[in-house]
Design a protein around this motif. Sequence first.
Motif, PDB file in Angstrom:
ATOM      1  N   LEU A   1       0.842  -0.665   0.326  1.00 42.68           N
ATOM      2  CA  LEU A   1       0.491   0.027  -0.313  1.00 42.68           C
ATOM      3  C   LEU A   1       1.222   1.065   0.266  1.00 42.68           C
ATOM      4  O   LEU A   1       1.862   1.615   0.431  1.00 42.68           O
ATOM      5  N   VAL A   2      -0.087   2.072  -0.194  1.00 42.43           N
ATOM      6  CA  VAL A   2       1.405   3.481  -1.168  1.00 42.43           C
ATOM      7  C   VAL A   2       0.621   4.254   0.680  1.00 42.43           C
ATOM      8  O   VAL A   2      -0.359   4.549   0.806  1.00 42.43           O
TER       9      VAL A   2
ATOM     10  N   VAL B   1       8.373   4.890  -3.180  1.00 47.97           N
ATOM     11  CA  VAL B   1       7.771   4.895  -4.583  1.00 47.97           C
ATOM     12  C   VAL B   1       9.076   5.473  -5.550  1.00 47.97           C
ATOM     13  O   VAL B   1       8.933   6.205  -5.560  1.00 47.97           O
ATOM     14  N   GLY B   2       8.883   4.659  -6.961  1.00 45.41           N
ATOM     15  CA  GLY B   2      10.015   4.866  -8.119  1.00 45.41           C
ATOM     16  C   GLY B   2      11.154   4.020  -7.852  1.00 45.41           C
ATOM     17  O   GLY B   2      11.520   4.156  -9.360  1.00 45.41           O
TER      18      GLY B   2
ATOM     19  N   GLY C   1       8.544  -2.425  -7.669  1.00 39.46           N
ATOM     20  CA  GLY C   1       7.405  -2.521  -7.442  1.00 39.46           C
ATOM     21  C   GLY C   1       7.440  -1.070  -7.288  1.00 39.46           C
ATOM     22  O   GLY C   1       6.103  -0.598  -7.783  1.00 39.46           O
ATOM     23  N   GLY C   2       8.187   0.170  -6.712  1.00 35.65           N
ATOM     24  CA  GLY C   2       7.828   0.731  -6.661  1.00 35.65           C
ATOM     25  C   GLY C   2       8.016   2.306  -8.670  1.00 35.65           C
ATOM     26  O   GLY C   2       7.386   2.707  -8.024  1.00 35.65           O
TER      27      GLY C   2
ATOM     28  N   VAL D   1      -5.187   7.325  -9.277  1.00 35.87           N
ATOM     29  CA  VAL D   1      -5.005   7.631  -8.542  1.00 35.87           C
ATOM     30  C   VAL D   1      -4.061   5.832  -8.098  1.00 35.87           C
ATOM     31  O   VAL D   1      -4.664   5.288  -7.816  1.00 35.87           O
ATOM     32  N   THR D   2      -2.659   5.996  -7.762  1.00 35.40           N
ATOM     33  CA  THR D   2      -2.448   4.598  -6.947  1.00 35.40           C
ATOM     34  C   THR D   2      -1.977   4.257  -5.389  1.00 35.40           C
ATOM     35  O   THR D   2      -1.637   5.287  -4.720  1.00 35.40           O
ATOM     36  N   LEU D   3      -3.653   3.273  -5.590  1.00 35.39           N
ATOM     37  CA  LEU D   3      -3.466   2.908  -4.039  1.00 35.39           C
ATOM     38  C   LEU D   3      -2.517   2.288  -3.656  1.00 35.39           C
ATOM     39  O   LEU D   3      -2.139   1.954  -2.478  1.00 35.39           O
TER      40      LEU D   3
END
Length: 550
Positions: A48-49, A75-76, A80-81, A127-129
């Motif tokens: 989850l973000v 994230v990034g 997965g990021g 939106v990325t959840l």
Amino acid sequence: MAGAVVRERSSELYLRRLLAANDATQALQIATDHVAREIGCPVSWAGLVEGDYLVMGAHHGVESTEMAAAWRLKVGEGIGGRVALERRPQMSRDYRHDSRRVPLMKRLIDNEGILATLIVPILVADVTLGVLYAAHRQPYPWTDAEQVALEQIAHDLGVRLRQLDVDGRRQRLADEAEGRAEQAVRRLTTSARLANSFAQQTDPGVLLDVLARELGARVELREADGTLVRAGGESWPEGSPVSSPERTHFELPDCDGLTLDIVRPDRVDERDQSFEELSVALYRLQLLRASERERTTQRLRGDLFDDLLDGRISDPDSFRTRMVMIGVSPKPGARVLVAGLRHHPRDLAYSDSFERLLRSVIRGVVSVRRGDRLAAILPGGAPDDASLRAQLDDVRARAEGRWIVGLGRSCADLMDYSTSYDEARAACELALRGDVPGTVVTAHELGILGMASLPAAHLRTTVRDVLGRLLELDTERGTDLVPTLRAYLSHDRHLPDTAAALHVHYNTVRNRIARIEAVLDVDMRDVDDRFRLETAVRMQALSAALGHAG
């Protein structure tokens, strides 16, 4: 056609369960379980973000507690990021050759044994959840159909998460965290001394004494089954004015099932309860720090197990505490196993296969490689010999290579482990040499119980005193007197069976036995003479199997 119907029913069941989920955690778990069924992969998890990071939301098939607790990806970064940032699927068919991995996640993934992943974003509009993973523990060629199936699961999950108002849940969690932070600030002055004391120590026993002193209570560290590991502070003997002291029980998450009990003569108020909670949290953090340091050091170098199996234990209580800290509970009834390969003695892939199967069949096994052999501690409360032998035969049959297993005696205390190891090693080596039949053998069966832990010099002296002249004749003149004696005794002095085993004539055996009796001045009919000869023959085979010189 039938397969399509099954998949459709599975998807319908997934949607019904997803709609029935009461919160985001439950929805994530339902989704990861469904991924394993639908895609046919052994491992799945959802990230989850939260802010700039992906954190573990739920998982299926994950075996490592560290993976479940420590998985955290920016994230990034990593595969997965990038999925979370770019909002499009990505896959890795073989992690070993993938340059996109980040160091921390690489270690966690490697420890979990994962080699291939398929990752899709969990989206609601733009939106990325989070992200959803499907994974295999071997290289795997992902198909377009599998990617489409995973994207559909992630889409349904994203819709349900939005329905459950994930954003509102995050805000509530943030508000609660802020409230706890304010409480922590108010308690900071009171807890500063304790934190400073903890910062100066890493020994878990000393930390327990510090905690007991600062709380003014008795503090008991226990295993999951209630066994007392160590206590700090004073207790109240029977007959004292404190007839029934107040006991507060705390679980210590991620500490191998350890718990902490705080025992006081009377009930404390809310303020003291808060201080107790904070103190236990600080203790747990230091315990994890000390435990991780101990795990890393001992598992990389194997010093703790070397000391245990070699009998180098000067302080049993301290040693037992160290073992518990790395997740090994030395219960009565534990046994030591030594396993070796008839072929491919240095092939780690074969050892990995056997070790992995052994741990899956017998829970609680702790293993360590010693040279070309695998040594393992079987936990206390193990099944009877027949059941244990059946389990080990099952492991042997499923593992790669031709494995031979030696078992030592049951251990009553820490000092028995070195004796059990010596016996298991001796049994394994004798079986590997072909001196005894069987693939799972014990020191008791071989009649060497107690001999395996004797000093090499003692074995050599006994063999030389009893069989020295025969060994000299075999060396100088090329006779086979010692092998004949061994075969003769093992066949209960039956000449025809001995001759058949040695592939010689009946009269040859009879003449050799007569010569042995004359050289050693013994009578094979005498019980005492036979006992001395049998003991020496076993010691000679044992000494040779263990590689003793002389």
